[in-house]
Write an enzyme that holds these catalytic residues in place. Sequence first.
Site, short mmCIF file in Angstrom:
data_model
loop_
_atom_site.label_atom_id
_atom_site.label_comp_id
_atom_site.label_asym_id
_atom_site.label_seq_id
_atom_site.Cartn_x
_atom_site.Cartn_y
_atom_site.Cartn_z
N GLY A 1 21.79 -47.03 34.39
CA GLY A 1 22.42 -46.74 33.11
C GLY A 1 21.63 -47.19 31.90
O GLY A 1 22.10 -47.10 30.77
N TYR B 1 24.90 -32.89 23.20
CA TYR B 1 23.56 -32.45 23.59
C TYR B 1 23.48 -30.92 23.53
O TYR B 1 22.55 -30.34 22.95
CB TYR B 1 23.26 -32.96 25.01
CG TYR B 1 21.99 -32.45 25.63
CD1 TYR B 1 20.77 -33.07 25.35
CD2 TYR B 1 21.99 -31.38 26.51
CE1 TYR B 1 19.59 -32.62 25.93
CE2 TYR B 1 20.83 -30.92 27.09
CZ TYR B 1 19.63 -31.54 26.80
OH TYR B 1 18.46 -31.08 27.39
N ASP C 1 10.97 -37.19 33.39
CA ASP C 1 11.24 -38.40 34.17
C ASP C 1 10.42 -38.42 35.47
O ASP C 1 9.76 -39.40 35.80
CB ASP C 1 12.73 -38.50 34.50
CG ASP C 1 13.57 -38.64 33.25
OD1 ASP C 1 13.00 -38.83 32.15
OD2 ASP C 1 14.80 -38.54 33.36
N GLU D 1 17.36 -32.55 41.23
CA GLU D 1 18.41 -32.81 40.22
C GLU D 1 19.20 -31.53 39.93
O GLU D 1 20.43 -31.55 39.89
CB GLU D 1 17.77 -33.31 38.91
CG GLU D 1 17.05 -34.63 39.04
CD GLU D 1 17.94 -35.83 38.79
OE1 GLU D 1 19.15 -35.66 38.58
OE2 GLU D 1 17.40 -36.95 38.82
N GLU E 1 11.70 -37.76 21.22
CA GLU E 1 13.04 -37.61 21.77
C GLU E 1 13.65 -36.30 21.30
O GLU E 1 13.55 -35.95 20.12
CB GLU E 1 13.89 -38.79 21.30
CG GLU E 1 14.78 -39.37 22.35
CD GLU E 1 14.07 -40.02 23.52
OE1 GLU E 1 13.97 -39.37 24.58
OE2 GLU E 1 13.63 -41.17 23.40
N SER F 1 16.32 -44.20 37.17
CA SER F 1 16.31 -44.66 38.55
C SER F 1 16.33 -43.48 39.52
O SER F 1 15.73 -43.53 40.58
CB SER F 1 17.50 -45.58 38.81
OG SER F 1 18.70 -44.96 38.41
N GLY G 1 18.70 -45.87 31.07
CA GLY G 1 17.84 -44.78 30.61
C GLY G 1 16.41 -44.90 31.08
O GLY G 1 15.50 -44.37 30.47
#
Length: 383
Positions: A120, A220, A170, A158, A33, A125, A122
């Site tokens: 939501g 982040y 993803d 995205e 991560e 979707s 993680g």
Amino acid sequence: MDIEFVRSHFIKHFDGTTGSVYASPGRINLIGEHTDYNGGFVFPGAVDKGMIAELKFNGTDKVRAYSIDLKDYVEFGLEEEDAPRTSWARYIFGVCREIIKRGYKIPGFNTAFAGDVPLGAGMSSSAALESTFAFALNDMLGLGIDKFELAKIGQATEHNYCGVNCGIMDQFASVFGKAGSLIRLDCRSLEYQYFPFKPEGYKLVLLDSVVKHELASSAYNKRRQSCEAAVAAIQKKHPHVEYLRDASMEMLKEAKADISDEDYMRAEYVIEEIQRVLDVCDALEKGDYETVGQKMYETHHGMSKLYEVSCEELDFLNDIAKECGVTGSRVMGGGFGGCTINLVKEDKYDNFINTAFARYKEKFGREPKMYNVVISDGSRKLC
């Protein structure tokens, strides 16, 4: 959710006709991560929850799309100025536009789709939706686009149409997923390797804290800046270091005088986490799930105390996992809410879930949500 459910809605909305049906999964990331933007490794797998879409070309230059879950219908053209305002439709539009930008023609089509990836939680979707349409259009039109490019089409969707500056993980996991395997992806070279993940006698379960703290995006960016500052300090003596991936703990210690305490902690977490991914890969090749679990706990500790992206609710769920003898547990995803991912022996599963639900409700006034996941195949045609 199954083919017949999606097909019944397609038939109802599009004059009794049928088309071709495709599916793509959501994903989990077992470990690794905040390593992606540091040139390190991630370790995702596709899950048995995802998106199913039926598509049929309609002889026009328009896309007619029906979201079964939202009971919402949108129609749009495929020129840049035709971008729909509806957020879910922008994913489909973006995929079409990204394929067109690569020199291909997309005719108009009808589509109905539904998903069972919890929103939501993680599990991505949106990547499942993008991958479904990229894979389907590539297959139906015989475009011959390779899988990596399909993942990049989802990522570019995205970036360019949904305002999310995400990495490739993803979409990569959704397209490349394989039942019984996790995938180690090198975020620098984009090389990848499958590792066996067949935890017999264990379950993989996500506990959703049902919170999302507002800090996430600004925090982040701050973490990325900390990592870059640490690299800049290390480069003074080691100019070849491009990312924290290239640095060792010795190099970080050497540069400590030039790094703030906060930036040092962030870098320490990342360097250790990149190594943990490699350790977990070694453990899986030996079928050693106890070591895998231990590394998951180490990741949670690092994300909570060094990278400081956990929160009270996630730490609480992690503590309960430890108390209940769960093999491995950690916060999954960027942090500040979302899920813990837990590797649980089957004989400890019921006690863990019951304890977690009761104690969490007692402390926070609401129950967590629970999702059992099985590692499954990536994008594919169903019929």
